[in-house]
Design a protein around this motif. Structure first.
Motif, PDB file in Angstrom:
ATOM      1  N   UNK B  66       0.838  -1.196   0.159  1.00 13.22           N
ATOM      2  CA  UNK B  66       0.117  -0.034   0.047  1.00 13.22           C
ATOM      3  C   UNK B  66       0.794   1.223   0.026  1.00 13.22           C
ATOM      4  N   UNK B  67       1.756   1.194   0.724  1.00 14.06           N
ATOM      5  CA  UNK B  67       2.755   2.460   0.956  1.00 14.06           C
ATOM      6  C   UNK B  67       3.414   2.838  -0.336  1.00 14.06           C
ATOM      7  N   UNK B  68       3.997   1.728  -0.832  1.00 15.22           N
ATOM      8  CA  UNK B  68       4.500   1.798  -2.426  1.00 15.22           C
ATOM      9  C   UNK B  68       3.917   2.363  -3.205  1.00 15.22           C
ATOM     10  N   UNK B  69       2.644   1.882  -3.289  1.00 12.20           N
ATOM     11  CA  UNK B  69       2.018   2.446  -4.507  1.00 12.20           C
ATOM     12  C   UNK B  69       1.403   3.885  -4.356  1.00 12.20           C
ATOM     13  N   UNK B  70       1.025   4.060  -2.983  1.00 11.21           N
ATOM     14  CA  UNK B  70       0.579   5.472  -2.537  1.00 11.21           C
ATOM     15  C   UNK B  70       1.631   6.387  -2.721  1.00 11.21           C
ATOM     16  N   UNK B  71       2.925   5.900  -2.317  1.00 13.03           N
ATOM     17  CA  UNK B  71       4.097   6.828  -2.258  1.00 13.03           C
ATOM     18  C   UNK B  71       4.743   7.413  -3.774  1.00 13.03           C
ATOM     19  N   UNK B  72       4.480   6.116  -4.556  1.00 11.11           N
ATOM     20  CA  UNK B  72       4.777   6.239  -6.134  1.00 11.11           C
ATOM     21  C   UNK B  72       4.045   7.163  -6.695  1.00 11.11           C
ATOM     22  N   UNK B 130      -1.769   9.353  -0.378  1.00 11.72           N
ATOM     23  CA  UNK B 130      -1.127  10.171  -1.362  1.00 11.72           C
ATOM     24  C   UNK B 130      -1.352  11.867  -0.918  1.00 11.72           C
ATOM     25  N   UNK B 131      -2.527  12.078  -0.355  1.00 13.65           N
ATOM     26  CA  UNK B 131      -2.592  13.479  -0.153  1.00 13.65           C
ATOM     27  C   UNK B 131      -1.492  14.005   0.934  1.00 13.65           C
ATOM     28  N   UNK B 132      -1.211  12.893   1.774  1.00 15.00           N
ATOM     29  CA  UNK B 132      -0.174  13.378   2.980  1.00 15.00           C
ATOM     30  C   UNK B 132       1.122  13.478   2.260  1.00 15.00           C
ATOM     31  N   UNK B 133       1.571  12.665   1.373  1.00 20.55           N
ATOM     32  CA  UNK B 133       2.868  12.356   1.071  1.00 20.55           C
ATOM     33  C   UNK B 133       3.267  13.403  -0.311  1.00 20.55           C
ATOM     34  N   UNK B 190       4.419   9.440   4.166  1.00 21.83           N
ATOM     35  CA  UNK B 190       3.541   8.254   3.811  1.00 21.83           C
ATOM     36  C   UNK B 190       3.372   7.443   4.594  1.00 21.83           C
ATOM     37  N   UNK B 191       4.402   6.965   5.395  1.00 17.04           N
ATOM     38  CA  UNK B 191       4.498   5.875   6.202  1.00 17.04           C
ATOM     39  C   UNK B 191       3.763   5.974   7.641  1.00 17.04           C
TER      40      UNK B 191
END
Lengths: 266, 253
Positions: B66-72, B130-133, B190-191
């Protein structure tokens, strides 16, 4: 190659008040000239270089390069900055070949071409060095090689030796004279040091503190020059006199020549 | 930044050991009951049991996905927005101003909205991540572009760069080191957002496991998750990002 400035003015508006530079300056630079623009800090000599380089386009009047109005930077007018402005992510030879991208198709050919210019500034042994590994004087030599490598029609130097120590400055002065003799490169050199102008230029243009041109003279004596020699001493006193030329005097000279010192804005 | 030497490694290890020792002593003296503050040994036991069971590994890999997809996605969005607000003044006046305001909103505040919009699903978590990162990435791009010495751009232009090739040949390489720092910040954000989002959403992950521990009053599981989150955060930051940063530091010898 000609640069022709006519009735040049540059207005600054900052902090509520505006002031204007150059006061209808006119100046011609021709092929092969080694011109020093000399003046106290704040007189607008760097702005003049920025106009010729194409960085500063908010001027009024004419600034022509080969009879065309200067509106943007051009590879035919290469610039050497006081703080070198080298690209730290590239090594020495990559910096020198940066401007060749559109001129020479293959990378190998570009590097070969760049080596010739590294030879010219005596830095072949540092071709692969990082920029941060070099001293200030060496960095400025890289910047000069980078500018010369694109074979510009005019080389613009903005107080290039200002940040260097005495010895590097002396070496680079000698090098510039050698390069000028060898390539017959047209050079415009900005400085605030009278002695530097006397050592280098074959033509000296003096701007006073009100950014008015108060002197423009050929200075054709052979290199290397002796600053304590008779010729240099004589010129130095002429330049010092010109520098102390005040605005009112300049205006009266202008009006006696029939040049309007004040534009009523009609 | 001070250099990381063998001495600093020793100090680091000693300090952490001392912390754990104090924790152990407090537990041994039974100042707090066991269900409020489980001992370090109990937490280590929970962690090793959780991993040997396969549960924690599944939770970790789910969360990582989840975090990798969101971060990317956040980084790409951040780059686009950052380039936009640094290039066009009307964008920086409008969007740029909002970003700073957005940045001050903690990710948990978005959870109710995210749940309504996306349901109790992975999409809600991604939205929060996504919103946060993307904000630190966008603001990072903007500041690093503004910090490029103007002379470098002038040099590029007078050496034949056009309006587009100046981006490729000067602006992007010039901002890379600083950009990486904001990517790093973005990753930390993101984390955090991930864990906050997972607390409220179904699907097996670190946040859910933590939440499960809370509802079962199993504080050793809660602490186990906190330890895992901290260790993973520390490792990604110190191993991956520090190495990259070192490689990209043109300005040092």
């Amino acid at each position: 190659m000609t640069i022709s400035l006519k009735n040049l003015n540059l207005k600054f508006t900052g902090k509520g008040k505006s002031h204007s530079l150059f006061n209808d300056l006119s100046l011609e630079i021709n092929k092969g000239d080694f011109v020093c623009i000399l003046g106290p800090s704040g007189c607008g000599k760097s702005s003049l270089l920025n106009i010729i380089a194409g960085f500063e386009t908010g001027y009024t009047g004419e600034a022509l390069f080969n009879n065309e109005q200067i509106t943007k930077p051009d590879i035919k007018r290469a610039v050497v900055f006081q703080d070198y402005a080298l690209f730290p992510w590239l090594n020495v030879i990559e910096n020198v070949s940066f401007g060749l991208k559109n001129k020479i198709k293959y990378k190998g050919d570009r590097l070969l071409h760049a080596v010739r210019y590294l030879e010219l500034v005596d830095l072949v042994n540092f071709a692969k060095s990082k920029i941060s590994e070099l001293s200030g004087g060496m960095q400025q030599r890289v910047a000069i090689a980078r500018a010369l490598a694109v074979q510009p029609e005019i080389l613009l130097l903005d107080e290039p030796l200002g940040a260097l120590d005495e010895i590097s400055r002396k070496n680079l002065q000698d090098e510039l004279i050698r390069i000028w003799k060898e390539l017959r490169q047209t050079i415009l050199f900005i400085t605030h040091s009278v002695d530097e102008a006397l050592l280098l230029a074959n033509r000296i243009v003096v701007l006073n503190s009100n950014s008015q041109k108060v002197l423009d003279e050929k200075f054709d004596i052979p290199y290397p020059r002796n600053l304590s020699g008779k010729e240099c001493k004589k010129r130095r006193s002429i330049i010092k006199d010109a520098l102390s030329f005040t605005k009112t005097e300049a205006e009266s000279v202008n009006s006696s020549k029939g040049v309007a010192a004040f534009d009523p804005g009609i | 930044m001070p250099k990381f030497t063998r001495q600093s490694l020793v100090i680091r290890i000693l300090f952490f050991s001392a912390l754990i020792l104090i924790w152990a002593i407090v537990c041994y003296l039974q100042i707090y009951p066991d269900y409020l503050l489980p001992s370090p040994l109990k937490v280590i036991e929970t962690i090793s049991f959780g991993f040997s069971d396969g549960d924690y590994l599944l939770a970790l890999s789910n969360s990582f996905r989840r975090v990798l997809i969101g971060y990317f996605l956040a980084v790409i969005l951040g780059l686009v927005v950052g380039l936009g607000i640094s290039r066009f003044k009307y964008l920086s006046d409008s969007i740029g101003a909002c970003l700073t305001a957005l940045q001050s909103i903690p990710s948990v505040a978005w959870v109710p909205l995210a749940l309504l919009w996306f349901g109790i699903s992975e999409a809600a978590v991604l939205f929060i991540v996504i919103l946060e990162a993307f904000i630190p990435a966008a603001l990072g791009v903007q500041t690093s572009i503004n910090n490029i010495p103007p002379k470098l751009i002038q040099a590029g232009l007078s050496l034949g760069c056009s309006g587009t090739s100046i981006y490729k040949r000067v602006i992007i390489p010039a901002i890379l080191p600083q950009l990486l720092s904001s990517m790093r910040l973005s990753w930390a954000f993101a984390w955090r957002a991930l864990i906050a989002g997972e607390l409220f959403v179904n699907g097996y992950g670190l946040g859910q496991t933590l939440e499960l521990g809370r509802s079962l009053s199993d504080m050793s599981q809660v602490l186990a998750m906190i330890v895992i989150i901290a260790v993973v955060g520390y490792l990604t930051d110190n191993v991956i990002f520090k190495k990259l940063e070192k490689q990209l530091n043109y300005y040092q010898k």
